[in-house]
Design a protein around this motif. Structure first.
Motif, mmCIF file in Angstrom:
data_model
loop_
_atom_site.group_PDB
_atom_site.id
_atom_site.type_symbol
_atom_site.label_atom_id
_atom_site.label_comp_id
_atom_site.label_asym_id
_atom_site.label_seq_id
_atom_site.Cartn_x
_atom_site.Cartn_y
_atom_site.Cartn_z
ATOM 1 N N MET A 164 17.250 27.718 -9.954
ATOM 2 C CA MET A 164 17.265 29.184 -10.880
ATOM 3 C C MET A 164 18.287 29.731 -8.345
ATOM 4 S SD MET A 164 15.561 32.813 -10.320
ATOM 5 C CE MET A 164 16.637 34.676 -10.640
ATOM 6 N N SER A 165 19.539 29.587 -8.486
ATOM 7 C CA SER A 165 20.277 30.119 -7.692
ATOM 8 C C SER A 165 20.245 31.692 -7.271
ATOM 9 C CB SER A 165 21.308 29.528 -7.092
ATOM 10 O OG SER A 165 21.783 29.964 -6.245
ATOM 11 N N LEU A 166 19.522 32.151 -5.713
ATOM 12 C CA LEU A 166 19.574 33.707 -5.473
ATOM 13 C C LEU A 166 21.351 34.262 -5.421
ATOM 14 C CD1 LEU A 166 16.808 34.352 -3.832
ATOM 15 C CD2 LEU A 166 17.411 35.007 -6.037
ATOM 16 N N THR A 167 21.725 34.707 -5.717
ATOM 17 C CA THR A 167 22.922 35.522 -4.648
ATOM 18 C C THR A 167 22.129 35.894 -3.858
ATOM 19 O OG1 THR A 167 23.033 37.967 -5.895
ATOM 20 C CG2 THR A 167 23.447 36.047 -6.831
ATOM 21 N N PRO A 168 23.527 36.205 -2.948
ATOM 22 C CA PRO A 168 23.385 36.926 -1.681
ATOM 23 C C PRO A 168 23.298 38.602 -1.589
ATOM 24 C CG PRO A 168 25.609 35.845 -1.681
ATOM 25 C CD PRO A 168 24.901 35.212 -3.065
ATOM 26 N N GLN A 169 23.503 38.805 -2.485
ATOM 27 C CA GLN A 169 23.290 40.289 -2.944
ATOM 28 C C GLN A 169 21.516 40.630 -3.086
ATOM 29 O OE1 GLN A 169 25.616 38.753 -4.650
ATOM 30 N NE2 GLN A 169 27.226 39.422 -3.094
ATOM 31 N N GLU A 170 20.882 39.595 -3.530
ATOM 32 C CA GLU A 170 19.918 39.302 -3.795
ATOM 33 C C GLU A 170 18.828 39.118 -2.721
ATOM 34 O OE1 GLU A 170 19.631 38.138 -8.775
ATOM 35 O OE2 GLU A 170 19.779 36.829 -7.403
ATOM 36 N N VAL A 171 19.430 38.403 -1.802
ATOM 37 C CA VAL A 171 18.528 38.329 -0.945
ATOM 38 C C VAL A 171 18.495 39.248 0.205
ATOM 39 C CG1 VAL A 171 18.250 37.090 1.315
ATOM 40 C CG2 VAL A 171 19.000 35.581 -1.001
ATOM 41 N N THR A 201 21.243 33.176 4.933
ATOM 42 C CA THR A 201 21.379 31.848 4.127
ATOM 43 C C THR A 201 20.251 30.891 4.121
ATOM 44 O OG1 THR A 201 24.593 31.691 4.977
ATOM 45 C CG2 THR A 201 23.257 29.786 4.339
ATOM 46 N N ARG A 202 19.802 30.685 5.101
ATOM 47 C CA ARG A 202 18.206 29.645 4.709
ATOM 48 C C ARG A 202 17.726 30.264 3.821
ATOM 49 N NH1 ARG A 202 14.806 30.023 9.633
ATOM 50 N NH2 ARG A 202 16.553 31.245 10.154
ATOM 51 N N TYR A 203 17.333 31.478 3.838
ATOM 52 C CA TYR A 203 16.187 32.244 2.871
ATOM 53 C C TYR A 203 16.741 32.397 1.862
ATOM 54 C CZ TYR A 203 13.731 34.349 7.214
ATOM 55 O OH TYR A 203 12.669 34.278 8.131
ATOM 56 N N ARG A 204 17.927 32.430 1.516
ATOM 57 C CA ARG A 204 18.908 32.073 0.380
ATOM 58 C C ARG A 204 18.231 30.809 -1.151
ATOM 59 N NH1 ARG A 204 24.911 30.875 -1.557
ATOM 60 N NH2 ARG A 204 24.304 31.142 -3.462
ATOM 61 N N GLU A 205 18.805 29.549 0.308
ATOM 62 C CA GLU A 205 18.499 28.055 -0.025
ATOM 63 C C GLU A 205 16.807 27.730 0.003
ATOM 64 O OE1 GLU A 205 19.215 25.818 3.392
ATOM 65 O OE2 GLU A 205 21.981 25.692 2.695
#
Length: 95
Positions: free
Chosen positions: A1-8, A25-29
């Motif tokens: 499940m990939s988070l969107t930048p807005q969710e991060v 970017t790092r936390y999203r990954e």
């Protein structure tokens, strides 16, 4: 499940974190990898695993509950960033 930048960004706001674009970017990954792993765990069939399979209180040694001297108020508040009337002063949780 990939988070969107807005969710991060929303998660960072909830945690009261100010993140740089690189950190986002790092936390999203990293968060996406964690959610992927949790999704894998949810696929496991645990129907035959009893709820207490991880051990029970009767198997864990407990220490005696004996009163001991604790820290003084001055020692407790020594590293507090803010204090008021002998208590920790913290920012409000809800604005």
């Amino acid at each position: 499940m990939s988070l969107t930048p807005q969710e991060v960004e929303h998660i960072a706001k909830l945690a009261r974190l100010e993140l740089t674009d690189e950190q986002k970017t790092r936390y999203r990954e990293q968060l996406s990898a964690i959610l992927d792993y949790v999704a894998k765990l949810q696929e496991l069939d645990t129907a035959d695993v009893p709820p207490t399979a991880g051990g029970s209180v009767s198997q864990m040694p407990l220490r005696a509950d004996e009163p001991r001297p604790s820290l003084s108020l001055d020692e407790l508040l020594a590293n507090a960033s803010q204090k008021q009337d002998g208590q920790f002063k913290i920012p409000p949780v809800f604005e």
